[in-house]
Design an enzyme around this catalytic site. Structure first.
Site, PDB file in Angstrom:
ATOM      1  N   HIS A 211       6.986 -31.351  16.612  1.00  0.00           N
ATOM      2  CA  HIS A 211       7.562 -31.073  15.295  1.00  0.00           C
ATOM      3  C   HIS A 211       7.851 -32.414  14.633  1.00  0.00           C
ATOM      4  O   HIS A 211       8.408 -33.301  15.261  1.00  0.00           O
ATOM      5  CB  HIS A 211       8.844 -30.261  15.475  1.00  0.00           C
ATOM      6  CG  HIS A 211       9.373 -29.657  14.218  1.00  0.00           C
ATOM      7  ND1 HIS A 211       9.935 -30.409  13.219  1.00  0.00           N
ATOM      8  CD2 HIS A 211       9.432 -28.367  13.794  1.00  0.00           C
ATOM      9  CE1 HIS A 211      10.314 -29.603  12.240  1.00  0.00           C
ATOM     10  NE2 HIS A 211      10.022 -28.363  12.554  1.00  0.00           N
TER      11      HIS A 211
ATOM     12  N   ARG B 231      12.460 -29.628   4.108  1.00  0.00           N
ATOM     13  CA  ARG B 231      11.351 -30.009   3.219  1.00  0.00           C
ATOM     14  C   ARG B 231      10.978 -28.866   2.298  1.00  0.00           C
ATOM     15  O   ARG B 231      10.604 -29.074   1.147  1.00  0.00           O
ATOM     16  CB  ARG B 231      10.159 -30.469   4.058  1.00  0.00           C
ATOM     17  CG  ARG B 231      10.377 -31.848   4.670  1.00  0.00           C
ATOM     18  CD  ARG B 231       9.331 -32.182   5.724  1.00  0.00           C
ATOM     19  NE  ARG B 231       9.618 -31.531   6.997  1.00  0.00           N
ATOM     20  CZ  ARG B 231       8.710 -31.058   7.823  1.00  0.00           C
ATOM     21  NH1 ARG B 231       7.434 -31.151   7.515  1.00  0.00           N
ATOM     22  NH2 ARG B 231       9.065 -30.504   8.963  1.00  0.00           N
TER      23      ARG B 231
END
Lengths: 621, 258
Positions: free
Chosen positions: A237, A257
């Site tokens: 990740h 994000r």
């Protein structure tokens, strides 16, 4: 003297009580089977609680252009077309129903202004698709399933670890487990067994996974004669915490994000704009303005480059750090201030602090309490962390049964749906869709059996005695030390950026570690003894680590999560249409082969073409 | 900096505090120290943990006498230079070292009537719900089941009313069910008769220790107490109930347009 054990018998035994295991248990139980659910920890503590962003399902509540075909095409593109297309199809088709069902069972999702389940943007998903609850969706999911499940008469066996699957001839017959509290043996006898044990993250030093994720299901299945597939694909990740050291690796949700967070290097550059893969260019924003409009739901806008797939973002971060543009503690910066400033100019009333606390409450807490940092005001430091295993037990796409009759697998420990890279949000939907299927078909399989297979005392005895050996040794090897050395080696030699010679060294290193593992000494008694538990998990960690290295060597190309420094490009001619398959050979050695993917039906090809500007990717030609 | 940790070692039959020294690095939490001690000095030191990020509620213990998650307690927030005392939760039977038998909590939950939604509002089996309604319930659903509120509650901890009182955790659970706008079940009689809501005398200790910062007493327990009062003791309501025979919530649900 044979070891003593107690026996519990059920039609279906589910091993693992995260989202997949719970969903499988609920389904099997609902169809009338007697179900035992065995979990390594307490119920409701599995890693599903760590899932933050949401559940991907084409509900089309926020953008009515979404449908299962787009979700399918997104999943295949994200997986670089080596996914099992049938699983990806079933997943995309059935996910919306699985999400709605959760609401029926008491889940309370965030809402749209017109009262529907709200959906958010996420990496690799064309439309806002993730049903969510702030940034604690996994907790909502596991609690909903847990609360629904316990009222359905599922028998839950907590803090029991399965160390061996028991077979009667070819068919599955049961599982041998110890309980943490007293260290006693239990045989779970069953007509069908569902593995739902999660991932292998503990094979790496920097990981978002807890102590439980030692590749148990992978290894149990492999040892019992099942095949493993896609083991080279380990998802790192892109955003884990990097500072302070004690929290290194803890996940920072992609939702940051998705809500407008941007990545910057030490020079302040928004480096993701500089590296957008060709096949994602048409779907990616051209500038900051467009990206932020996308975040706000502007249908004409494309997504910001921070929302490219995880494999790509992780590699870009590694590059920035390697080339000397990292943050002080070896990551990059992730900040919310640029978006807040931009939005604040349009909306003078916008209260950034309140907005982020509402949208990302657990991230706010995590950084405030563990990092001493206010994410509404300061930039976070983030870097890649081992997060998810795309590879796992090879199962039938529709029934989730492995090649061992009666042995099923679902969730992270099974494989196929994600191909070379999983999209964020597809794990929670995968475990619901394929977890349900595993439970359904396991119960159906169990119904067809007249009786459980026989339990053979020699299998139980052999496994239990091997597990107890460390207590009798006079050596001084520490299980914690062997585990730590393994994690360091896998991180260094079979990590995000891979090379043939390093991985060959890793294979040799694994042999040495295995030899050391055979000399581990455990002190104390069998009651709740973490040293002993760690020693027993090592066999699994060593097995999956070997499988990862072997498969990564075999795939001499870069695709999705696998990045080879010595083969930095995709090689569609050689590897675009194959999966790596691992199985135990006749002499007990690990064997690997490449196998052709099944040809994709035209309807699915059309769905991919429709989303790819009418062009079919090379892998599918 | 070397720090002394005084950790409870033992099982249900006997035990004692033992001192260990761990090296305290920047940002370290108590759970890191326990792991360090496990790996280097006491490999059989028992503790539960999973996520290490305050999301699973496994590593509950008492640190310097306060019920806390070990993974969320930073060493630099504790008095510098002083010994850190780590012991298991006191409201539950001890299994070993820092691990307690919390199975009672799981039994309690089984006894609480599950969610029972009204008929779906839409043909596709979905409901409409406003975010404001969701907000109220979502606060309670943040609970990570660490059972620290149960541990601190004097009704359980000191008076051992486990058979008669479900404790703050499960009052929060009942509250989220009762306040879910889709739910049609009535849990008020049990709250009064079997689940002992009257035992709570709102000292708010549970709210203070909640690592998820759920306003347990004010937002969950007091409104439930009010519902009990409304149903059983309110003279105006009694009169209304006498005149208009109360209808079951179920019937109300049936009359809603679907």
């Amino acid at each position: 003297m044979p070891v003593e054990y107690q026996t519990h018998e059920h039609d279906v035994i589910v091993i693992g009580a995260g989202g997949a295991g719970l969903r499988a248990a609920i389904e099997a139980s609902a169809s009338g089977a007697s179900v035992g659910l065995v979990c390594k920890s307490l119920l409701g503590k599995a890693h599903t609680v760590m899932a933050e962003g949401g559940i991907a399902a084409a509900l089309a509540n926020v953008d009515n252009r979404d449908n299962w075909k787009v979700h399918f095409a997104d999943t295949m593109r994200g997986g670089q077309y080596v996914n099992n297309w049938r699983m990806a199809e079933l997943h995309a088709r059935e996910a919306p129903d699985r999400v709605r069902e959760l609401e029926k069972w008491g889940a309370v999702f965030d809402r749209t202004p017109d009262g529907k389940i709200l959906q958010r943007n996420f990496g690799g998903h064309k439309y806002p698709r993730l049903a969510h609850v702030g940034d604690r969706t996994g907790l909502e999911l596991i609690r909903t399933l847990q609360d629904h499940g316990v009222h359905q008469g599922i028998n839950v066996y907590m803090e029991r670890t399965v160390i061996r699957l028991l077979k009667d001839g070819d068919r599955i017959a049961g599982a041998l487990a110890y309980d943490r509290e007293r260290g006693r043996w239990t045989v779970f006898r069953a007509k069908a067994i569902v593995l739902a044990t999660g991932g292998i993250g503990k094979a790496y030093k920097i990981t978002s996974n807890s102590w439980e994720y030692t590749g148990d299901g992978h290894t149990l299945a492999y040892d019992a004669g099942a095949e493993l597939i896609d083991m080279e694909f380990v998802q790192f990740h892109p955003t884990g915490m990097v500072w302070p050291p004690s929290v290194r690796g803890i996940l920072v949700t992609e939702g940051v994000r998705g809500e407008g967070g941007v990545l910057r290097n030490s020079k302040g550059d928004r480096f993701m704009f500089g590296d957008i893969p060709e096949n994602y260019k048409p779907q990616t924003a051209k500038d900051q303005e467009e990206g932020f409009r996308y975040v706000l739901g502007d249908k004409e806008a494309n997504r910001p480059p921070e929302l490219l797939t995880r494999d790509h973002v992780a590699r870009c971060i590694v590059r920035e750090v390697r080339e000397g543009r990292g943050s002080p503690h070896g990551g990059v910066f992730l900040e919310l201030q640029t978006f807040a400033e931009w939005f604040g100019k349009k909306n003078p009333k916008f209260n950034a602090a309140e907005h982020w606390k509402k949208k990302l409450p657990s991230m706010y807490h995590q950084f405030k309490e563990l990092g001493g940092l206010d994410i509404t005001k300061e930039a976070m430091e983030v870097g890649p962390t081992t997060h998810y295993m795309m590879g796992g037990v090879r199962v039938d796409s529709d029934s989730q049964m492995s090649r061992i009759p009666g042995l099923f697998a679902c969730g992270e420990c099974a494989a196929g749906i994600n191909g070379a890279n999983r999209l964020g949000g597809n794990s929670l939907s995968d475990l619901l869709v394929l977890g349900k299927r595993a439970g359904e078909f396991a119960a159906e399989y169990a119904k067809k059996q007249n009786a459980s297979g026989a339990i053979h005392a020699d299998q139980v005895d052999g496994a239990a005695k091997t597990a107890l050996e460390p207590f009798d040794r006079a050596t001084s090897e520490s299980p914690f030390k062997v585990q730590e050395d393994l994690q360091e080696m896998m991180q260094d030699l079979v990590g995000i950026v891979r090379k043939e010679d390093e991985m060959v060294r890793a294979l040799a290193g694994l042999k040495e570690l295995r030899a050391r593992a055979a000399k581990i000494q455990v002190t104390g008694n069998r009651e709740y003894n973490p040293g002993w538990h760690t020693a027993m998990d090592l066999h699994n960690l060593l097995t999956v680590s070997e499988a990862v290295a072997l498969a990564a060597i075999q795939r001499k190309e870069s695709r999705g999560a696998q990045f080879r420094d010595d083969y930095p490009k995709k090689d569609n001619a050689k590897f675009g249409k194959v999966n790596s398959i691992i199985a135990k050979g006749a002499n007990g050695e690990m064997q690997i082969k490449l196998e052709q993917l099944a040809p994709m039906p035209q309807e699915l090809k059309d769905a991919i073409m429709a989303e790819g500007g009418g062009v079919l990717p090379d892998e599918l030609k | 900096m070397p720090t002394t940790f005084r950790i409870w070692r033992g099982d249900a039959t006997k035990g004692e505090f033992k001192d260990y020294t761990a090296e305290a690095g920047e940002g370290m939490v108590v759970l890191d120290a326990v792991h360090q001690i496990q790996a280097t000095q006491a490999p059989d030191l028992a503790c539960r943990w999973n996520c290490k990020a305050g999301k699973c509620g496994s590593c509950s213990a008492e640190i310097n006498g306060m019920p806390k998650l070990m993974c969320m307690t930073r060493l630099d927030d504790l008095p510098p230079g002083e010994t850190v005392i780590v012991e298991p939760m006191q409201a539950f039977p001890l299994v070993k070292d820092l691990v307690t038998d919390v199975s009672w909590n799981y039994e309690v939950k089984k006894r609480i009537k599950p969610f029972r939604p009204r008929k779906p509002d839409n043909a596709d089996g979905t409901w409409k719900m406003a975010q404001e309604d969701a907000d109220r319930v979502q606060e309670f659903r943040k609970c990570i089941e660490c059972f620290l509120c149960q541990d601190v509650c004097h009704v359980l901890r000191d008076h051992h009313k486990h058979p008669e009182f479900i404790g703050p955790r499960f009052l929060v659970h009942v509250a989220q069910l009762e306040m879910n706008p889709l739910d049609t079940e009535d849990r008020i009689p049990e709250l009064k008769e079997k689940q002992g809501i009257g035992y709570c005398n709102i000292t708010k200790c549970c709210t203070k220790v909640c690592p998820e910062h759920i306003t347990i007493t004010d937002n969950a327990i007091i409104p439930l107490k009010e519902r009990v009062v409304d149903q059983y003791y309110d003279p105006v309501m009694k009169l209304i109930q006498l005149v208009f025979k109360p209808r079951k919530k179920d019937e109300l649900a049936e009359t809603k347009p679907s």
